[in-house]
Design a protein around this motif. Structure first.
Motif, mmCIF file in Angstrom:
data_model
loop_
_atom_site.group_PDB
_atom_site.id
_atom_site.type_symbol
_atom_site.label_atom_id
_atom_site.label_comp_id
_atom_site.label_asym_id
_atom_site.label_seq_id
_atom_site.Cartn_x
_atom_site.Cartn_y
_atom_site.Cartn_z
ATOM 1 N N THR A 161 -11.349 32.656 18.401
ATOM 2 C CA THR A 161 -12.542 32.014 18.965
ATOM 3 C C THR A 161 -13.054 32.730 20.212
ATOM 4 O O THR A 161 -14.240 32.661 20.514
ATOM 5 C CB THR A 161 -12.238 30.546 19.343
ATOM 6 N N ASN A 162 -12.176 33.377 20.972
ATOM 7 C CA ASN A 162 -12.569 33.973 22.262
ATOM 8 C C ASN A 162 -12.015 35.390 22.396
ATOM 9 O O ASN A 162 -10.948 35.694 21.870
ATOM 10 C CB ASN A 162 -12.009 33.147 23.430
ATOM 11 N N ILE A 163 -12.762 36.203 23.149
ATOM 12 C CA ILE A 163 -12.322 37.573 23.444
ATOM 13 C C ILE A 163 -12.386 37.768 24.957
ATOM 14 O O ILE A 163 -13.377 37.376 25.586
ATOM 15 C CB ILE A 163 -13.294 38.614 22.813
ATOM 16 N N VAL A 164 -11.375 38.386 25.532
ATOM 17 C CA VAL A 164 -11.461 38.767 26.952
ATOM 18 C C VAL A 164 -11.072 40.237 27.106
ATOM 19 O O VAL A 164 -10.097 40.690 26.506
ATOM 20 C CB VAL A 164 -10.565 37.909 27.883
ATOM 21 N N PHE A 165 -11.849 40.953 27.909
ATOM 22 C CA PHE A 165 -11.485 42.330 28.265
ATOM 23 C C PHE A 165 -10.530 42.254 29.453
ATOM 24 O O PHE A 165 -10.927 42.387 30.607
ATOM 25 C CB PHE A 165 -12.728 43.127 28.654
ATOM 26 N N MET A 166 -9.277 41.957 29.172
ATOM 27 C CA MET A 166 -8.274 41.864 30.245
ATOM 28 C C MET A 166 -7.009 42.613 29.870
ATOM 29 O O MET A 166 -5.958 42.399 30.463
ATOM 30 C CB MET A 166 -7.912 40.406 30.522
ATOM 31 N N GLY A 167 -7.080 43.453 28.851
ATOM 32 C CA GLY A 167 -5.933 44.270 28.487
ATOM 33 C C GLY A 167 -5.918 45.509 29.356
ATOM 34 O O GLY A 167 -6.258 45.480 30.546
ATOM 35 N N MET A 168 -5.582 46.608 28.754
ATOM 36 C CA MET A 168 -5.484 47.857 29.506
ATOM 37 C C MET A 168 -6.894 48.379 29.848
ATOM 38 O O MET A 168 -7.769 48.436 28.992
ATOM 39 C CB MET A 168 -4.760 48.864 28.609
ATOM 40 N N GLY A 169 -7.101 48.751 31.112
ATOM 41 C CA GLY A 169 -8.354 49.423 31.486
ATOM 42 C C GLY A 169 -9.371 48.521 32.156
ATOM 43 O O GLY A 169 -9.267 47.296 32.153
#
Ligand code: SF4
Length: 358
Positions: A161-169
């Motif tokens: 349901t959700n995506i966050v750009f909080m991984g690597m980079g």
């Protein structure tokens, strides 16, 4: 700070994944195919999650054979999947150039969030972040960003349901590819995930916050704040030397003036003895009070960098102070700690080499 936007290392393999319909049309032109084939292929890959050209039953067999000979679809190899006792799933991917990245699926009662990577490594060197200690290796392509979600969608039983750009980079240092990937993720003909459920989390790349605002991007913004005064922020986040806290807050106010309805999210990792005193919390409240926002406090995880979370009795005192704020505050539960998938803790062992992620 390196301008990593221009430093992409595009993998050699030619794939339609992460490409716009227009770009696919250009790629098909030498084959003499009509333009409408591009839309069909785009939808098969991004909407129906096809793994092979043979699944594309509305294409003539001869075209499927040609595509099979010349192009590939998926480029990430699944190297490892780990499941946490709390339901968190951690995926390790091998990229075409043998680099590795990770994505994490966090399952909750009402939503399932994929935390995705936008770069291999990171140039920003935040003190508490294991990815930052790796340095910058390369940007991911828009295809590699989209594919993390596509593959997980196929592998997990949980609806994403959700995506966050909080991984690597840092996604704002790979701005164009992260935005293009997000357009495909939110496109009804693509993965059809609501744009409001896709969050760009930045450590404070101020010019890109203005660009994101001026372009009226429909995605959400989160700020990794982690300190409420300039000297402390400079100490733990070197980017604050280039973009000081007052400039960052001014860019957030600019964003909020343009986005009248929304709240902006601030993330604040609690590092015991560094930024978690009650005076720090009071300063945080007064910094954020004039802004329509919500605050996520994240107790630091073990990640071999020498930082620790506030002990329970101190966390109770923090809770007492911070809950007086007139904006919503959550103190995040650590998820996936048993598989080292929690924020600040992700660590992957690949052939004796250790890759860390924030
Ligand atoms: S916290 Fe984010 S911006 Fe800072 S070094 Fe880690 S990945 Fe980069």
């Amino acid at each position: 700070m390196i301008d990593t936007e221009k430093l992409a290392t595009e993998p050699k393999a030619d794939t339609f994944l992460g490409k716009t319909v227009l770009r696919i049309e250009e790629m098909l032109r030498p084959l003499g195919e009509p333009g409408y084939r591009a839309g069909q292929i785009y939808k098969w890959i991004h909407h129906f999650n096809a793994d092979t050209f043979d699944e594309m039953t509305n294409l003539p067999q001869s075209l499927r054979d040609t595509l099979h000979a010349r192009f590939q679809i998926k480029t990430l190899q699944r190297a490892q999947v780990e499941m946490s006792a709390d339901g968190t799933e951690k995926y390790l991917w091998r990229l075409p150039d043998n680099r590795h990245i990770e994505s994490v699926l966090i399952t909750e009662a009402r939503r399932n969030t994929v935390c995705i990577s936008s770069q291999v490594g990171c140039s920003l060197g935040c003190e508490f972040c294991a990815t930052g200690q790796m340095g910058f290796i390369r940007n991911l392509t828009s295809g590699e960003i989209v594919e993390q979600v596509l593959q997980i969608r196929k592998l997990t039983k949980h609806p994403i349901t959700n995506i966050v750009f909080m991984g690597m980079g840092e996604p704002f240092l790979n701005y164009h590819r992260a935005v293009q990937a997000s357009r495909i993720l939110s496109d009804p003909e693509g993965l059809a995930i609501s744009a409001k459920k896709i969050t760009f989390s930045t450590s404070g790349v101020v010019p890109k916050i203005y660009q994101f605002t001026d372009e009226a991007q429909p995605f959400k913004l989160a700020i990794s704040l982690h300190a409420a005064n300039q000297p402390l922020r400079e100490r733990i986040m070197p980017i604050a030397r280039k973009f000081p806290l007052n400039q960052l807050m001014e860019s957030v106010r600019y964003y909020m003036r343009a986005k009248r309805q929304n709240r902006v999210t601030f993330e604040y990792i609690l590092l015991h003895g560094i930024n978690d005193s009650l005076a720090n919390m009071k300063q945080l409240i007064s910094l954020l009070s004039p802004i329509r926002c919500k605050l996520n406090l994240i107790p630091c995880n073990q990640n071999n960098l020498g930082f620790s979370a506030p002990p329970p009795e101190h966390l109770d005192k923090i809770r007492e102070v911070i809950m007086k704020a007139d904006f919503p505050v959550t103190i995040r539960k650590n998820r996936g700690e048993d598989i080292t998938a929690a924020c600040g803790q992700l660590a992957v062992e690949v052939s004796e080499k250790v890759i860390f992620m924030k």
